[in-house]
Design an enzyme around this catalytic site. Structure first.
Site, PDB file in Angstrom:
ATOM      1  N   GLY A 160       0.820  -1.202   0.000  1.00 25.76           N
ATOM      2  CA  GLY A 160       0.000   0.000   0.000  1.00 25.76           C
ATOM      3  C   GLY A 160       0.854   1.253   0.000  1.00 25.76           C
ATOM      4  O   GLY A 160       2.057   1.220   0.287  1.00 25.76           O
ATOM      5  N   CYS A 161       0.222   2.391  -0.307  1.00 25.87           N
ATOM      6  CA  CYS A 161       0.962   3.651  -0.399  1.00 25.87           C
ATOM      7  C   CYS A 161       1.457   4.119   0.958  1.00 25.87           C
ATOM      8  O   CYS A 161       2.631   4.484   1.110  1.00 25.87           O
ATOM      9  CB  CYS A 161       0.110   4.720  -1.066  1.00 25.87           C
ATOM     10  SG  CYS A 161      -1.539   4.946  -0.336  1.00 25.87           S
ATOM     11  N   TYR A 162       0.598   4.110   1.972  1.00 28.01           N
ATOM     12  CA  TYR A 162       1.027   4.529   3.300  1.00 28.01           C
ATOM     13  C   TYR A 162       2.108   3.600   3.869  1.00 28.01           C
ATOM     14  O   TYR A 162       3.117   4.078   4.409  1.00 28.01           O
ATOM     15  CB  TYR A 162      -0.164   4.580   4.252  1.00 28.01           C
ATOM     16  CG  TYR A 162      -1.086   5.759   4.081  1.00 28.01           C
ATOM     17  CD1 TYR A 162      -0.612   7.069   4.158  1.00 28.01           C
ATOM     18  CD2 TYR A 162      -2.456   5.577   3.874  1.00 28.01           C
ATOM     19  CE1 TYR A 162      -1.467   8.159   4.028  1.00 28.01           C
ATOM     20  CE2 TYR A 162      -3.314   6.660   3.743  1.00 28.01           C
ATOM     21  CZ  TYR A 162      -2.815   7.948   3.825  1.00 28.01           C
ATOM     22  OH  TYR A 162      -3.667   9.026   3.697  1.00 28.01           O
TER      23      TYR A 162
END
Length: 358
Positions: A160-162
């Site tokens: 994921g991005c986070y």
């Protein structure tokens, strides 16, 4: 070299269309199929007019038999839980899968089920899956490349991005033993595209514009992914306090992490750890002393920039910040980076362009 045929499932979402853009420009990948359940039968360029003249594909239904007939590799840019049925079917039909959802990122199916509130229907695949953050797990991706070279189908869980930005910010301090304790705090800000293409009350222009809002506080589903990754990096259990924020940006993500510094740690030690850790990483840059990253510097790219400081007052704290493009290094370009490795291509092929100047 013969082009590698690619299907993008969920092509009309923001991550999916970014994948289409990257694959179309890639010298060794050929976009042969793009799917969307609701828009099947429609030209991709009708949904995204910027593709007119560049791509004349008609969107298809995401049927595993049809994908297997046309493509060697499938990128699944679909919502969480959607990959649970499709990924096993594609693997069984000989298609290499890069999944951008969370369905195969967590090692423990019970953790997945607790956070995503649905049964994990293919837990047998979890032990075969590689978490696709190349800067932390390049050896695992190369092992998949070796398996694929002898005819096996393989599965990559694209982070994921986070979690990507948080891991890149925290890893050098944890690996070098400069951070003590079992807690990492991550405050992160994302552009509105991170919420996906489907509109919502929170992402409506009138609500998101001129406003910054925390959301998913103490409950965001990326938390166990961060804890899993950082625990592996540190070699001990790590808990993460994670607070995401929505900002009035189209794209871009900035994560700032806080780690308690071990006794005797100086700023020079911290800087050396970060500079050494990323010195040979082609897509991660440690900024000079006194500089911190900005999302504009990585907009539209596969790149990450990291800055670091030390708050050396009563309780010394390492402060590390990482900027990425949430649709780039946080999703599509990271998926292509992983694909390059497992396909035996140069890791940065098709990904080296810097951010636009304006």
């Amino acid at each position: 070299m013969k082009s590698i045929r690619v299907c993008i499932v969920g092509a009309t979402g923001f991550a999916g269309i970014e994948l289409c853009r990257l694959v179309l420009a890639h010298p060794c990948l050929e976009l042969v199929m793009a799917t969307d359940r609701k828009a099947a039968g429609t030209l991709l360029s009708e949904v995204y007019p910027s593709f007119a003249g560049a791509c004349d594909l008609e969107l298809s239904q995401p049927e595993s038999d049809l994908i297997a007939q046309r493509a060697d590799v499938a990128f699944l840019a679909v919502p969480h839980t959607a990959s649970l049925a499709l990924a096993p079917e594609l693997l069984a039909r000989g298609v290499t899968v890069l999944d951008l959802s969370a369905d195969y990122r967590l090692h423990d199916p019970a953790v997945y089920e607790a956070w995503y509130e649905t049964p994990h229907t293919s837990p047998e695949l979890l032990s075969q899956t590689v978490y696709g953050l190349p800067e932390l797990n390049r050896a695992g991706l190369r092992a998949l490349a070796a398996r694929r070279a002898i005819g096996e189908t393989v599965l990559v869980a694209v982070p994921g991005c986070y979690p990507t930005a948080t891991a890149l910010a925290a890893t050098p301090a944890l690996e070098a033993g400069l951070a003590t304790g079992d807690l990492v705090i991550s405050d992160a800000i994302s552009g509105v595209s991170g919420a996906g293409r489907a509109p919502s009350d929170r992402t409506h222009f009138c609500r998101a514009n001129e406003s910054v809002q925390a959301y998913g506080v103490a409950s965001h589903r990326h938390t166990p992914e961060m804890e899993q990754t950082l625990s592996e990096v540190a070699g001990r259990p790590i808990s993460v306090v994670f607070t995401p924020h929505l900002a009035p940006l189209t794209r871009g993500l900035l994560a700032t992490v806080y780690l308690e510094a071990a006794a005797g740690v100086a700023l020079a030690d911290v800087r050396r750890a970060y500079e050494d850790r990323y010195a040979n990483e082609p897509l991660v840059t440690t900024l000079p002393a006194g500089e911190m990253p900005a999302t504009a510097s990585v907009f539209g790219t596969a790149r990450a920039q990291v800055g670091v400081a030390l708050d050396d007052r009563r309780r010394k704290t390492i402060v590390a910040s990482c900027a990425i493009d949430n649709l780039g290094k946080g999703a599509a370009s990271q998926a292509v980076q992983c694909a390059n490795v497992i396909l035996g291509l140069p890791e940065t092929q098709g990904l080296v362009a810097p951010a636009p100047l304006v």
